[in-house]
Design an enzyme around this catalytic site. Structure first.
Site, PDB file in Angstrom:
ATOM      1  N   ALA A  14      50.230  39.505  36.585  1.00 60.10           N
ATOM      2  CA  ALA A  14      49.678  39.209  35.501  1.00 60.10           C
ATOM      3  C   ALA A  14      49.278  37.606  35.791  1.00 60.10           C
ATOM      4  O   ALA A  14      50.224  36.804  36.147  1.00 60.10           O
ATOM      5  CB  ALA A  14      50.422  39.367  34.290  1.00 60.10           C
ATOM      6  N   GLU A 141      50.494  39.918  49.905  1.00 64.07           N
ATOM      7  CA  GLU A 141      51.164  39.527  48.818  1.00 64.07           C
ATOM      8  C   GLU A 141      52.315  40.526  48.441  1.00 64.07           C
ATOM      9  O   GLU A 141      52.883  40.679  47.567  1.00 64.07           O
ATOM     10  CB  GLU A 141      50.230  39.334  47.367  1.00 64.07           C
ATOM     11  CG  GLU A 141      49.261  38.276  47.632  1.00 64.07           C
ATOM     12  CD  GLU A 141      48.520  37.826  46.535  1.00 64.07           C
ATOM     13  OE1 GLU A 141      47.866  36.974  46.398  1.00 64.07           O
ATOM     14  OE2 GLU A 141      48.180  39.046  45.707  1.00 64.07           O
ATOM     15  N   ARG A 241      27.464  30.882  52.698  1.00 66.57           N
ATOM     16  CA  ARG A 241      26.828  31.472  53.798  1.00 66.57           C
ATOM     17  C   ARG A 241      27.054  32.666  54.339  1.00 66.57           C
ATOM     18  O   ARG A 241      26.484  33.110  55.331  1.00 66.57           O
ATOM     19  CB  ARG A 241      27.296  30.307  54.995  1.00 66.57           C
ATOM     20  CG  ARG A 241      27.046  28.815  54.844  1.00 66.57           C
ATOM     21  CD  ARG A 241      27.558  27.808  55.683  1.00 66.57           C
ATOM     22  NE  ARG A 241      28.919  27.797  55.562  1.00 66.57           N
ATOM     23  CZ  ARG A 241      29.842  27.868  56.591  1.00 66.57           C
ATOM     24  NH1 ARG A 241      29.449  28.047  57.814  1.00 66.57           N
ATOM     25  NH2 ARG A 241      31.065  27.817  56.299  1.00 66.57           N
ATOM     26  N   ASP A 272      38.337  39.323  47.076  1.00 67.50           N
ATOM     27  CA  ASP A 272      38.899  40.374  46.825  1.00 67.50           C
ATOM     28  C   ASP A 272      37.585  41.504  46.596  1.00 67.50           C
ATOM     29  O   ASP A 272      37.779  42.647  47.180  1.00 67.50           O
ATOM     30  CB  ASP A 272      39.577  40.350  45.732  1.00 67.50           C
ATOM     31  CG  ASP A 272      41.027  39.625  45.849  1.00 67.50           C
ATOM     32  OD1 ASP A 272      41.346  39.516  46.854  1.00 67.50           O
ATOM     33  OD2 ASP A 272      41.421  39.049  44.790  1.00 67.50           O
ATOM     34  N   LYS A 305      29.925  35.066  37.244  1.00 67.25           N
ATOM     35  CA  LYS A 305      30.752  35.325  36.060  1.00 67.25           C
ATOM     36  C   LYS A 305      31.916  34.729  36.276  1.00 67.25           C
ATOM     37  O   LYS A 305      32.475  34.485  37.304  1.00 67.25           O
ATOM     38  CB  LYS A 305      30.745  36.803  35.833  1.00 67.25           C
ATOM     39  CG  LYS A 305      29.291  37.704  35.628  1.00 67.25           C
ATOM     40  CD  LYS A 305      29.490  38.970  35.352  1.00 67.25           C
ATOM     41  CE  LYS A 305      28.336  39.832  35.010  1.00 67.25           C
ATOM     42  NZ  LYS A 305      28.802  41.364  34.859  1.00 67.25           N
ATOM     43  N   SER A 311      34.624  39.757  36.457  1.00 67.34           N
ATOM     44  CA  SER A 311      33.365  39.516  37.015  1.00 67.34           C
ATOM     45  C   SER A 311      32.599  40.549  37.998  1.00 67.34           C
ATOM     46  O   SER A 311      31.827  40.272  38.598  1.00 67.34           O
ATOM     47  CB  SER A 311      33.541  38.248  37.866  1.00 67.34           C
ATOM     48  OG  SER A 311      34.295  38.402  39.064  1.00 67.34           O
TER      49      SER A 311
END
Length: 321
Positions: A14, A141, A241, A272, A305, A311
């Site tokens: 979160a 992660e 690029r 991601d 976005k 987004s």
């Protein structure tokens, strides 16, 4: 028959965001904006991005039995992700505490929480899920030993995609399975900083380490060196690029894939979105260059976005770019 185009194994956080006029000094208190809470984490982001494009996607992750965990599960289900592999409990849901100043600069403290409790045993227990996926995507992660178990447990015919973020030492068997290793320019330099022994470095965007004798502005050389270290293929993302693709060994030719021109609003989560799109297109049987060409379009659409998961584009939005 594979039930899933893509299985993402990774983190779910979160994101707790507060806007501030300036970051506080030691011992100082400053007032900030209202708290905004968003679903995040590289694993959860990739799963949502792939599902929104139309991929049959599943997520193997761990969240807490709390409100943040429920937020993350709702976000995944709303995007169409199969959440049967999302485990609950063991620790509170991971959180990222983010302060953002008026210039857009941010400071982030991450509490891994339940992400750090995703174990190799959890991976072994999800062997059926791994067997059902054409492509398995992971990041760093979650514990490295868990990622290593993913490599050992995945189906023999599946493809393994790794985004080594934050970068750290990679066992030889994990690096050898990467097809491709997907990383940005900062991560590539950090990964090569100690390449005489292990592949390691700092987190993306940090002070980094000395890149040693590595050319600081030559992604082609970085990609070849990473291939020489053992990766089966490499994709270096380069923002506006585009991307660079290399496969076939340390003497392989490299291919630059340009990105469409867009007006960038927010780059959060664009990497991601790129990795998710790349992994999905590989699951459909596309070659690496063609998959990367699609992925740069997805990444470009994502930066137009604000936010991360909010987004991520649909396939129709990518086609209209």
């Amino acid at each position: 028959m594979n039930d899933f185009d893509l299985l993402v194994v990774g983190s779910a956080n979160a994101d707790l965001v507060i806007g501030v006029e300036r970051r506080p000094a030691a011992g100082e208190t400053v007032l900030g904006s209202d708290l905004a809470v968003h679903p995040g984490g590289k694993g959860a982001n990739q799963a949502v991005a792939a599902a929104r494009l139309g991929a049959r996607t599943a997520l193997l992750a761990r969240v807490g039995d709390d409100a943040h965990g429920r937020l993350l599960l709702e976000s995944q289900r709303a995007a169409g992700v199969d959440t049967g592999g999302v485990l609950t409990g063991g620790a509170p849901t991971g959180v990222a505490l983010i302060t953002v100043d008026p210039s857009g600069d941010n400071s982030i403290v991450v509490s891994p929480g339940a992400n750090a409790r995703l174990t190799p045993q959890d991976v072994r227990a999800a062997a059926g899920l791994l067997a059902a996926a054409r492509v398995v995507s992971a990041q760093l992660e979650v514990p490295l030993e868990t990622v290593a178990e993913v490599v050992r447990t995945r189906a023999a015919g599946s493809r393994f995609v790794l985004n080594p973020s934050p970068p750290g030492p990679l066992p030889a068997d994990v690096l050898a399975a990467c097809d491709p290793l997907v990383l940005n320019e900062h991560e590539a330099l950090f990964m090569l900083a100690d390449s005489d022994t292990d592949v390691d470095g700092d987190g993306p965007g940090g002070d980094g380490g000395d890149a040693g004798g590595h050319a600081e502005d030559d992604p082609e050389d970085w990609a070849r060196e990473l291939l020489a270290l053992g990766a089966r293929s490499v994709v270096v993302t380069m923002g506006a690029r585009g991307a660079l693709v290399a496969e076939g060994g340390p003497d392989a030719a490299t291919v630059r894939v340009p990105s469409p021109r867009v007006d960038a609003v927010d780059t959060t989560g664009a990497g991601d979105a790129f990795t998710a799109a790349l992994a999905w297109r590989l699951s459909l049987g596309e070659d690496l260059v063609k998959a990367a060409a699609f992925a740069v379009r997805v990444g470009a659409a994502a930066v137009t976005k604000e936010g991360a998961q909010a987004s991520f584009p649909t396939a129709a939005e990518v086609s209209a770019l």
